[in-house]
Design a protein around this motif. Sequence first.
Motif, PDB file in Angstrom:
ATOM      1  N   VAL A 110      43.810  11.046  76.155  1.00 43.77           N
ATOM      2  CA  VAL A 110      44.053   9.756  76.798  1.00 43.77           C
ATOM      3  C   VAL A 110      45.550   9.514  76.961  1.00 43.77           C
ATOM      4  CG1 VAL A 110      43.746   7.258  76.579  1.00 43.77           C
ATOM      5  CG2 VAL A 110      41.866   8.798  75.978  1.00 43.77           C
ATOM      6  N   TYR A 111      46.326   9.895  75.960  1.00 38.42           N
ATOM      7  CA  TYR A 111      47.781   9.725  76.037  1.00 38.42           C
ATOM      8  C   TYR A 111      48.370  10.553  77.181  1.00 38.42           C
ATOM      9  CZ  TYR A 111      52.692  10.410  74.912  1.00 38.42           C
ATOM     10  OH  TYR A 111      54.057  10.500  74.984  1.00 38.42           O
ATOM     11  N   ARG A 112      47.932  11.795  77.313  1.00 42.86           N
ATOM     12  CA  ARG A 112      48.445  12.635  78.393  1.00 42.86           C
ATOM     13  C   ARG A 112      48.023  12.112  79.759  1.00 42.86           C
ATOM     14  NH1 ARG A 112      47.036  16.829  74.715  1.00 42.86           N
ATOM     15  NH2 ARG A 112      45.035  17.093  75.798  1.00 42.86           N
ATOM     16  N   CYS A 113      46.836  11.550  79.831  1.00 43.14           N
ATOM     17  CA  CYS A 113      46.327  11.055  81.113  1.00 43.14           C
ATOM     18  C   CYS A 113      47.163   9.883  81.625  1.00 43.14           C
ATOM     19  CB  CYS A 113      44.857  10.645  80.980  1.00 43.14           C
ATOM     20  SG  CYS A 113      44.130   9.905  82.452  1.00 43.14           S
ATOM     21  N   PHE A 114      47.594   8.987  80.728  1.00 38.89           N
ATOM     22  CA  PHE A 114      48.268   7.767  81.166  1.00 38.89           C
ATOM     23  C   PHE A 114      49.793   7.850  81.100  1.00 38.89           C
ATOM     24  CE2 PHE A 114      44.029   6.208  80.089  1.00 38.89           C
ATOM     25  CZ  PHE A 114      43.753   5.427  81.196  1.00 38.89           C
ATOM     26  N   THR A 115      50.335   8.936  80.597  1.00 39.67           N
ATOM     27  CA  THR A 115      51.793   9.035  80.507  1.00 39.67           C
ATOM     28  C   THR A 115      52.351  10.261  81.204  1.00 39.67           C
ATOM     29  OG1 THR A 115      51.632  10.189  78.359  1.00 39.67           O
ATOM     30  CG2 THR A 115      51.810   7.769  78.324  1.00 39.67           C
ATOM     31  N   ALA A 116      51.519  11.245  81.556  1.00 38.26           N
ATOM     32  CA  ALA A 116      52.043  12.468  82.162  1.00 38.26           C
ATOM     33  C   ALA A 116      52.538  12.191  83.583  1.00 38.26           C
ATOM     34  CB  ALA A 116      50.962  13.547  82.187  1.00 38.26           C
ATOM     35  N   GLN A 117      53.596  12.892  83.974  1.00 37.84           N
ATOM     36  CA  GLN A 117      54.185  12.771  85.307  1.00 37.84           C
ATOM     37  C   GLN A 117      53.707  13.876  86.251  1.00 37.84           C
ATOM     38  OE1 GLN A 117      56.028  10.151  86.106  1.00 37.84           O
ATOM     39  NE2 GLN A 117      55.896   9.374  84.008  1.00 37.84           N
ATOM     40  N   ASN A 118      53.063  14.889  85.711  1.00 35.97           N
ATOM     41  CA  ASN A 118      52.590  16.014  86.508  1.00 35.97           C
ATOM     42  C   ASN A 118      51.163  15.736  86.981  1.00 35.97           C
ATOM     43  OD1 ASN A 118      52.128  18.447  87.732  1.00 35.97           O
ATOM     44  ND2 ASN A 118      51.967  19.618  85.823  1.00 35.97           N
ATOM     45  N   PRO A 119      50.927  15.583  88.280  1.00 38.62           N
ATOM     46  CA  PRO A 119      49.557  15.310  88.735  1.00 38.62           C
ATOM     47  C   PRO A 119      48.625  16.505  88.606  1.00 38.62           C
ATOM     48  CG  PRO A 119      51.004  15.586  90.622  1.00 38.62           C
ATOM     49  CD  PRO A 119      51.891  15.597  89.406  1.00 38.62           C
ATOM     50  N   GLU A 120      49.161  17.710  88.436  1.00 39.31           N
ATOM     51  CA  GLU A 120      48.336  18.898  88.303  1.00 39.31           C
ATOM     52  C   GLU A 120      48.118  19.291  86.851  1.00 39.31           C
ATOM     53  OE1 GLU A 120      46.949  20.156  90.848  1.00 39.31           O
ATOM     54  OE2 GLU A 120      48.034  18.964  92.356  1.00 39.31           O
ATOM     55  N   LEU A 121      48.471  18.415  85.925  1.00 40.58           N
ATOM     56  CA  LEU A 121      48.361  18.726  84.502  1.00 40.58           C
ATOM     57  C   LEU A 121      46.887  18.809  84.092  1.00 40.58           C
ATOM     58  CD1 LEU A 121      49.714  19.145  81.715  1.00 40.58           C
ATOM     59  CD2 LEU A 121      49.580  16.662  81.412  1.00 40.58           C
ATOM     60  N   VAL A 122      46.532  19.857  83.356  1.00 34.75           N
ATOM     61  CA  VAL A 122      45.181  19.990  82.827  1.00 34.75           C
ATOM     62  C   VAL A 122      45.130  19.262  81.484  1.00 34.75           C
ATOM     63  CG1 VAL A 122      43.414  21.620  82.064  1.00 34.75           C
ATOM     64  CG2 VAL A 122      44.898  22.202  83.994  1.00 34.75           C
ATOM     65  N   LEU A 123      44.240  18.283  81.374  1.00 31.12           N
ATOM     66  CA  LEU A 123      44.200  17.451  80.179  1.00 31.12           C
ATOM     67  C   LEU A 123      43.634  18.188  78.987  1.00 31.12           C
ATOM     68  CD1 LEU A 123      43.010  14.091  81.780  1.00 31.12           C
ATOM     69  CD2 LEU A 123      45.335  14.818  81.247  1.00 31.12           C
ATOM     70  N   ASP A 124      42.613  19.019  79.195  1.00 33.31           N
ATOM     71  CA  ASP A 124      41.988  19.717  78.072  1.00 33.31           C
ATOM     72  C   ASP A 124      42.777  20.954  77.710  1.00 33.31           C
ATOM     73  OD1 ASP A 124      40.042  17.827  78.011  1.00 33.31           O
ATOM     74  OD2 ASP A 124      38.661  18.939  79.282  1.00 33.31           O
TER      75      ASP A 124
END
Length: 429
Positions: free
Chosen positions: A415-429
């Motif tokens: 959840v933290y990576r989803c709402f704070t990451a700047q990379n739209p192609e970031l894989v959350l898992d």
Amino acid sequence: MSTLRRAATWEISASEESGAETEEIGGKCNASERNSDQTSSTSSNCTLLPPPPPPTRAGASANPSPTKKRRSKEEIEADRRGAEERREARERRRTARAEEKEARRREQLRRREAAEQLKTLRPENCIKTLTVRVDPALLQQHGSDLLLDSLAACEWRFSIERHQLPHSITWTRDLAQEKDGEAFLQEEQVLLILTMVEFMDLVVAVNKMLHGDRQELEAEADSVLRPLFECLNRDATKVVTLLVTDSDYRTNPHGVHFRDETLQSNLGMNNLDIEEVLVYLQLYKNISLVFVGDWQDVTDHVRAVTKALSKRPLKLLTEQEELPFCVDGSWASGVRVERDGSGLIQVWAKQMEQLNRVSPALASCVAAAYPSPQLLLQAYESLDSEDKRKRLLAGLLVKSEGKERRVGPEISARVYRCFTAQNPELVLD
């Protein structure tokens, strides 16, 4: 004698005549008084009616009205304009009521059509419009009857017809209204059933093409590669999946593992060359590869694709919204947001449910602790270390079916990576 005769002819004087008239009138009055006395005595208990009014002349009024003032031309014109304005106002109100009634009728018709369309897009109804089309060349293979028996058992429509790409299976969807003279839509999914020998010929042909040996490729007129590429050239939107039967190979998320004693010995290529061929087919031709054991696996794959195609129209409809988790209505797990803002916290919970392995109970728990995304971001900014931010939600208690558990560090970090990451192609898992 003459005297008496002469007296008989004497005339009465004026005084005597007037006296006689007086006596006669008096007699008449006395007679009328007597008559009235008699009448009053006989009808003492009767109600006397008023005497009738005196007769009037024709055209004469009993109560003559005062003389009316003659109106001017300006007053007449003003009255006429006022009457026309009132008539126009009545016409406008009548037209507005008719337009409002017609608008309500069109809105009801639109809603009825939308409900009917939504009803037809449901998977249980949409699957009835699909037709599985099987190339007759596949029926010559041993075990292909399992596919037809399974389709008949599911009561799905299927047909046997020759395809431009041999040994393939395609799908068509019936249209509610004919478009451009066609009553069905061709789906882009294509299954190409190959045996192990045909697959090895395909790998050899692609390997020769990649290394520039096109003369040998052109010489192989019966190669599987040529009709496959011709099919893709006719329609670049086709998504082809190769099903290789009679195979003991298995795939994993990292790629395909091959046995040295099979492809390497039969094809004379190492694993790197084979993987190069598969990468080319997947990236440049949008062709994926699936190894299956027998026709039972083929049948299961066809059934899975058919069910996925039946669910596709409804998913595409929900994805047309800018926020698919906040649709207008109660279907598709949507939430209605009112003008006063009620329903936003449910939208916030639905938004978190879009993440992988985030249940409704967990999303409700996070939404109760942080009722808006802005509050959650402020909580992240208040912490001084990255590790604390990732573990912010780990200690929240989730109550589900009478059981309690923690959110856990893994979901909290996701959840933290989803709402704070700047990379739209970031894989959350």
